[in-house]
Each structure stands twice: as structure tokens, then as C-alpha cells.
Design an enzyme around this catalytic site. Structure first.
Site, PDB file in Angstrom:
ATOM      1  N   ALA A 104       0.893  -1.479   0.160  1.00 51.18           N
ATOM      2  CA  ALA A 104      -0.392  -0.045   0.074  1.00 51.18           C
ATOM      3  C   ALA A 104       1.182   1.640   0.173  1.00 51.18           C
ATOM      4  O   ALA A 104      -0.153   2.338  -0.345  1.00 51.18           O
ATOM      5  CB  ALA A 104      -0.912  -0.274   1.306  1.00 51.18           C
ATOM      6  N   ARG A 137      -6.312  -0.033  -8.951  1.00 48.26           N
ATOM      7  CA  ARG A 137      -6.392  -1.825  -7.813  1.00 48.26           C
ATOM      8  C   ARG A 137      -7.536  -1.011  -6.888  1.00 48.26           C
ATOM      9  O   ARG A 137      -7.262  -0.078  -6.428  1.00 48.26           O
ATOM     10  CB  ARG A 137      -4.828  -1.816  -6.845  1.00 48.26           C
ATOM     11  CG  ARG A 137      -3.522  -2.950  -8.072  1.00 48.26           C
ATOM     12  CD  ARG A 137      -2.732  -3.135  -6.624  1.00 48.26           C
ATOM     13  NE  ARG A 137      -3.352  -4.475  -6.345  1.00 48.26           N
ATOM     14  CZ  ARG A 137      -2.587  -5.847  -5.438  1.00 48.26           C
ATOM     15  NH1 ARG A 137      -1.335  -4.924  -4.849  1.00 48.26           N
ATOM     16  NH2 ARG A 137      -3.134  -5.879  -4.644  1.00 48.26           N
ATOM     17  N   CYS A 153       2.669 -11.695   4.785  1.00 47.56           N
ATOM     18  CA  CYS A 153       2.384 -11.065   3.782  1.00 47.56           C
ATOM     19  C   CYS A 153       4.083 -10.154   3.555  1.00 47.56           C
ATOM     20  O   CYS A 153       4.629 -10.594   4.322  1.00 47.56           O
ATOM     21  CB  CYS A 153       1.023  -9.768   3.444  1.00 47.56           C
ATOM     22  SG  CYS A 153       1.343  -9.316   1.898  1.00 47.56           S
ATOM     23  N   ASP A 167      -3.492  -2.063   4.422  1.00 54.58           N
ATOM     24  CA  ASP A 167      -4.181  -1.400   2.768  1.00 54.58           C
ATOM     25  C   ASP A 167      -5.283  -0.696   3.179  1.00 54.58           C
ATOM     26  O   ASP A 167      -4.987   0.575   2.583  1.00 54.58           O
ATOM     27  CB  ASP A 167      -4.305  -2.339   2.111  1.00 54.58           C
ATOM     28  CG  ASP A 167      -3.227  -2.951   1.469  1.00 54.58           C
ATOM     29  OD1 ASP A 167      -2.989  -4.443   2.507  1.00 54.58           O
ATOM     30  OD2 ASP A 167      -2.862  -3.394   0.928  1.00 54.58           O
ATOM     31  N   ASN A 198      -6.216  -5.931   5.263  1.00 50.92           N
ATOM     32  CA  ASN A 198      -4.737  -6.543   5.002  1.00 50.92           C
ATOM     33  C   ASN A 198      -5.131  -7.629   4.068  1.00 50.92           C
ATOM     34  O   ASN A 198      -6.216  -8.097   4.089  1.00 50.92           O
ATOM     35  CB  ASN A 198      -3.934  -5.937   6.085  1.00 50.92           C
ATOM     36  CG  ASN A 198      -2.859  -6.155   5.897  1.00 50.92           C
ATOM     37  OD1 ASN A 198      -2.084  -5.655   4.760  1.00 50.92           O
ATOM     38  ND2 ASN A 198      -2.081  -6.990   6.502  1.00 50.92           N
ATOM     39  N   LYS A 239      -3.515   5.273   5.366  1.00 53.15           N
ATOM     40  CA  LYS A 239      -3.878   4.208   4.957  1.00 53.15           C
ATOM     41  C   LYS A 239      -5.462   4.307   5.645  1.00 53.15           C
ATOM     42  O   LYS A 239      -6.371   2.295   5.853  1.00 53.15           O
ATOM     43  CB  LYS A 239      -3.157   2.270   5.353  1.00 53.15           C
ATOM     44  CG  LYS A 239      -1.880   3.264   4.550  1.00 53.15           C
ATOM     45  CD  LYS A 239      -1.163   2.272   5.425  1.00 53.15           C
ATOM     46  CE  LYS A 239       0.122   1.749   4.168  1.00 53.15           C
ATOM     47  NZ  LYS A 239       1.129   1.065   4.733  1.00 53.15           N
TER      48      LYS A 239
HETATM   49  C1  RUB Z   1       0.014  -6.268   0.587  1.00 56.08           C
HETATM   50  C2  RUB Z   1      -0.405  -5.862   1.407  1.00 56.08           C
HETATM   51  C3  RUB Z   1       0.867  -5.236   3.148  1.00 56.08           C
HETATM   52  C4  RUB Z   1       0.263  -3.703   2.646  1.00 56.08           C
HETATM   53  C5  RUB Z   1       0.893  -2.633   3.689  1.00 56.08           C
HETATM   54  O1  RUB Z   1      -0.687  -6.564  -0.361  1.00 56.08           O
HETATM   55  O2  RUB Z   1      -1.397  -7.031   1.661  1.00 56.08           O
HETATM   56  O3  RUB Z   1       0.525  -6.082   4.089  1.00 56.08           O
HETATM   57  O4  RUB Z   1      -0.331  -3.447   1.337  1.00 56.08           O
HETATM   58  O5  RUB Z   1       1.940  -2.946   3.255  1.00 56.08           O
HETATM   59  P1  RUB Z   1      -0.155  -6.659  -2.357  1.00 56.08           P
HETATM   60  P2  RUB Z   1       2.963  -2.126   3.293  1.00 56.08           P
HETATM   61  O6  RUB Z   1       0.889  -7.378  -1.848  1.00 56.08           O
HETATM   62  O7  RUB Z   1      -1.705  -7.209  -2.834  1.00 56.08           O
HETATM   63  O8  RUB Z   1       0.012  -5.099  -2.252  1.00 56.08           O
HETATM   64  O9  RUB Z   1       3.532  -1.484   5.121  1.00 56.08           O
HETATM   65  O10 RUB Z   1       4.318  -1.876   2.565  1.00 56.08           O
HETATM   66  O11 RUB Z   1       2.280  -0.010   2.981  1.00 56.08           O
END
Ligand code: RUB
Length: 304
Positions: A20, A60, A125, A194, A204, A230
Site C-alpha cells: 500500500a 487496484r 505478507c 492497506d 490487509n 491508510k
Molecule cells: C500487500 C499487503 C501489505 C500492505 C501494507 O498486499 O497486504 O500488508 O499493503 O504494506 P499486495 P506496506 O502484495 O497485494 O499489494 O506496509 O508496505 O504499505
């Protein structure tokens, strides 16, 4: 479509650019490139800007960070002439990108305080914000171990494992379904987000809510690391968070399974009751303060 904008847009769609925070910064960068390189008529600038923005917004659906980044840049445009507007877009985009990067660093600093020496952490993730917390805890000299899920079907967990191992952190990759088996060894769970809805629910990567449920059952603290962009102003005015559903091919080859249907939602919602705290760049807060954050930070800056 402007070549660089198209490249960034396709990068987000294909998940070459993902997470995100990264997609938010890429969205701001796309608007910056468009403004810098616009050579068309002044009278058409607004229409072209709207086209580019709508294209980026369509890449997205789930992470509100993408929309908040675009509105951050658009809502702050000032100046009367074309040149002034272009300069303003570039400035706004750069301001968003540096604010975003600084926020992740601050989250790392605040979050690292919550990690006790000797802890075993679980993450799911690949979240830059969650990783920043873990990495800063490690760099501050704490002795930590990490379990991370492989994260089916896209296997973002591979990125997480490699990043942690590169830092010299003791990391163990497990399959998503082994989370409950290992929860007895976990001291704290940290994931990213997200989107955070006005009721404090965290959207998320799919599986996050199962991890939260298992942590709740085992009374293991469950923390979310998330920049305030977010948080979703749209949810205040009643919009539901759209959960992206991706192609079946990411799970298996459908032609090898005649008569079988596939579903591939890639995010889920964790209710606030299962979340002990959200680590933001403004400090560590209860998920129930989501509305307050949206009101103060985002100022309901949403185009409805
Ligand atoms: C990524 C995901 C991450 C968040 C936060 O999903 O769920 O946990 O986006 O990430 P995808 P960040 O791989 O489908 O994009 O902390 O890097 O913003």
C-alpha cells in the site's frame, strides 16, 4: 496515455509495484511525471490531468493509500497559469513521497519500542511498515526471531523472509495454515494495512484476520503498522472497502481442474476487537481512534 504514467499504472496492476505504501508513492510519482512532461494546450490540461488521475485510481481497488495519495496531490494544486499548476503538482507529489517515507521511519521507531528483547515476532505478507518496526528493533540491539507466512497465493512472504535474512535477523518461513500450530511460540504479531475503516477495522492481505483470530485466542498482542494515509475518509461517508479479487490462475491452472470453481479474494477485514494497537507516525493508537485520525489528518479530503 503518457508513457511513464502507463508504465507505473501497469506496474501497479501487475503487482510489480505492490504494497500500500509503495503504490501510493508510485501514484504520486505518476502525477509528477505527467505534470513535468505535459506539453499540450493549457485549455486541455485539466481534462488530461483527470484522465491520468482516473487511470491511476483504477489500477487496484482496495488500498485507500492510492486514492489518498492522488487526492493529496490534486487537492493542493494552486496557481493560475499552467506553469504554476504544473510546478505545484510536482511539489505536492514530492511532499507526499517524502512524508510517506518519513512516516515509515517514525513507525519503525515507535513500533520498535514495543518489541521486547528476546521476542519472537510473527508477520504475514510483506509490509514495509511492519518490516521497518522489526528491522529497527533488531538494529537497536534487541535479540529477536521472526516467523513469517509464505502468504499464498502470491507468496509475498518470500520477499519478507529474504529482506529479514539480509538484515541478519533469525527468520523462519511457515505455510499460512501453520499459524495456529506456531502461535504458542509467538510473543507479538505485527502486520501492515492497506486500508483502515472509520470503525477501526483493518483491511490487509487475505489471511490477516485468521492470524488475528488465532492471536486473540492465544492472548498474543496483535499490532498493525500503518501510516495515517491508510485511513479511509470514504468509509466515514458510508462507502464499503472493495476487496480485490484476482484471477484463478494465481491459485492453480483452472484447466487442470475441470468443473472446479476458484475464488481468489486477496484482502480481508480484521475487526478492531482483535487489534491491540495501530502504530502510526503520529503515535501508537487504539483502533477505535480511527475516526479521530480521519477527522484530524485527512480532514475528510475525499472526492465523493
Ligand atoms: C500487500 C499487503 C501489505 C500492505 C501494507 O498486499 O497486504 O500488508 O499493503 O504494506 P499486495 P506496506 O502484495 O497485494 O499489494 O506496509 O508496505 O504499505
Amino acid at each position: 496515455m503518457h508513457a511513464k504514467v502507463k508504465e507505473i499504472g501497469e506496474g501497479i496492476k501487475s503487482m510489480k509495484i505492490r504494497g500500500a505504501g509503495k503504490i501510493a508513492r508510485a501514484a504520486a510519482e505518476a502525477l509528477k511525471y505527467f505534470a513535468m512532461e505535459y506539453e499540450g494546450e493549457e485549455a486541455e490540461f485539466q481534462t488530461e490531468l483527470e484522465k491520468v488521475s482516473n487511470y491511476i485510481l483504477s489500477t487496484r481497488p482496495t488500498a485507500v493509500s492510492l486514492r489518498n495519495a492522488v487526492y493529496y496531490v490534486l487537492n493542493r494544486i494552486n496557481g493560475d497559469t499552467l506553469d504554476e499548476k504544473k510546478t505545484s503538482i510536482v511539489k505536492n507529489a514530492e511532499a507526499f513521497i517524502s512524508m510517506s517515507l518519513e512516516s515509515v521511519k517514525k513507525i519503525g521507531k515507535f513500533g520498535a519500542e514495543r518489541i521486547r528483547d528476546g521476542s519472537t515476532i510473527l508477520t504475514h505478507c510483506n509490509s514495509s511498515a511492519a518490516l521497518e518496526v522489526i528491522i529497527q528493533a533488531h538494529r537497536s540491539g534487541k535479540d529477536i526471531r521472526v516467523f513469517n507466512t509464505e502468504t499464498r497465493p502470491w507468496l509475498q512472504g518470500h520477499i519478507t523472509s529474504r529482506a529479514l535474512s539480509k538484515e541478519g535477523i533469525d527468520v523462519t518461513m511457515i505455510v499460512d495454515s501453520a499459524v495456529r500450530y506456531f502461535m504458542r511460540d509467538i510473543d507479538i504479531v505485527i502486520v501492515g494495512a492497506d486500508t483502515i475503516a472509520s470503525n477501526g477495522a483493518v483491511i490487509n492481505k487475505v489471511g490477516t484476520s485468521q492470524v488475528a483470530l488465532v492471536a486473540h485466542e492465544a492472548r498474543v498482542p496483535f499490532l498493525v503498522a500503518a501510516e495515517t494515509y491508510k485511513f479511509s475518509p470514504e468509509t466515514v461517508i458510508g462507502k464499503l472497502v472493495e476487496i480485490e479479487e484476482r484471477p484463478a490462475e494465481e491459485i492453480a491452472e483452472p484447466k487442470d481442474f475441470p468443473g472446479v470453481k476458484f475464488r481468489n479474494p486477496v484482502f480481508d477485514a480484521t475487526p478492531p476487537d482483535y487489534i491491540d494497537a495501530i502504530i502510526t507516525e503520529r503515535g501508537i493508537i487504539s483502533p477505535y481512534l480511527a475516526y479521530q485520525i480521519i477527522k484530524e489528518v485527512m480532514q475528510f479530503g475525499v472526492e465523493s
